[in-house]
Write a protein that holds these residues in place. Structure first.
Motif, PDB file in Angstrom:
ATOM      1  N   GLY A 296     -54.122 -23.466 -11.301  1.00 35.82           N
ATOM      2  CA  GLY A 296     -53.482 -23.154 -10.027  1.00 35.82           C
ATOM      3  C   GLY A 296     -53.389 -21.653  -9.797  1.00 35.82           C
ATOM      4  N   PRO A 297     -52.972 -21.249  -8.633  1.00 35.77           N
ATOM      5  CA  PRO A 297     -52.847 -19.824  -8.353  1.00 35.77           C
ATOM      6  C   PRO A 297     -51.731 -19.194  -9.169  1.00 35.77           C
ATOM      7  CG  PRO A 297     -51.978 -21.110  -6.545  1.00 35.77           C
ATOM      8  CD  PRO A 297     -52.610 -22.074  -7.505  1.00 35.77           C
ATOM      9  N   VAL A 298     -51.933 -17.961  -9.558  1.00 40.86           N
ATOM     10  CA  VAL A 298     -50.939 -17.239 -10.337  1.00 40.86           C
ATOM     11  C   VAL A 298     -49.845 -16.752  -9.398  1.00 40.86           C
ATOM     12  CG1 VAL A 298     -50.560 -15.247 -11.812  1.00 40.86           C
ATOM     13  CG2 VAL A 298     -52.691 -16.528 -11.976  1.00 40.86           C
ATOM     14  N   LYS A 299     -48.602 -17.039  -9.727  1.00 41.74           N
ATOM     15  CA  LYS A 299     -47.491 -16.659  -8.883  1.00 41.74           C
ATOM     16  C   LYS A 299     -47.154 -15.183  -9.107  1.00 41.74           C
ATOM     17  CE  LYS A 299     -43.129 -18.465  -7.276  1.00 41.74           C
ATOM     18  NZ  LYS A 299     -42.092 -19.468  -7.475  1.00 41.74           N
ATOM     19  N   ALA A 300     -47.071 -14.443  -8.036  1.00 37.75           N
ATOM     20  CA  ALA A 300     -46.780 -13.013  -8.122  1.00 37.75           C
ATOM     21  C   ALA A 300     -45.311 -12.798  -8.460  1.00 37.75           C
ATOM     22  CB  ALA A 300     -47.112 -12.324  -6.809  1.00 37.75           C
ATOM     23  N   THR A 301     -45.024 -11.754  -9.235  1.00 35.96           N
ATOM     24  CA  THR A 301     -43.637 -11.430  -9.544  1.00 35.96           C
ATOM     25  C   THR A 301     -43.022 -10.717  -8.359  1.00 35.96           C
ATOM     26  OG1 THR A 301     -44.294  -9.359 -10.565  1.00 35.96           O
ATOM     27  CG2 THR A 301     -44.065 -11.252 -12.018  1.00 35.96           C
ATOM     28  N   ARG A 302     -41.779 -11.014  -8.112  1.00 34.46           N
ATOM     29  CA  ARG A 302     -41.064 -10.377  -7.009  1.00 34.46           C
ATOM     30  C   ARG A 302     -39.923  -9.579  -7.591  1.00 34.46           C
ATOM     31  NH1 ARG A 302     -40.499 -14.499  -2.071  1.00 34.46           N
ATOM     32  NH2 ARG A 302     -39.801 -12.561  -1.149  1.00 34.46           N
TER      33      ARG A 302
END
Length: 64
Positions: A39-45
């Motif tokens: 799946g797509p890598v979730k960006a850190t916020r």
């Protein structure tokens, strides 16, 4: 005749694509391992000190 050719082409595509889809993951020694998620890598916020979202490179911003 056209339906027969279309059916033969679609069956051949399914047969050739199946081994690549079902290929298990192996490590460097050749042992089977669990495959990583695709799946797509979730960006850190990051959030600033005032509680609003900010770029992670700014001073005072902390990842959440």
């Amino acid at each position: 005749m056209r339906k027969l050719l279309f059916t033969a082409a679609s069956v051949s595509l399914l047969v050739t694509a199946t081994p690549s889809i079902a290929a298990p993951c192996k490590d460097a020694k050749g042992k089977f391992t669990k495959c990583p998620p695709k799946g797509p890598v979730k960006a850190t916020r990051c959030k600033a000190a005032n509680g609003k979202f900010a770029k992670c490179g700014t001073p005072g911003a902390k990842p959440i």
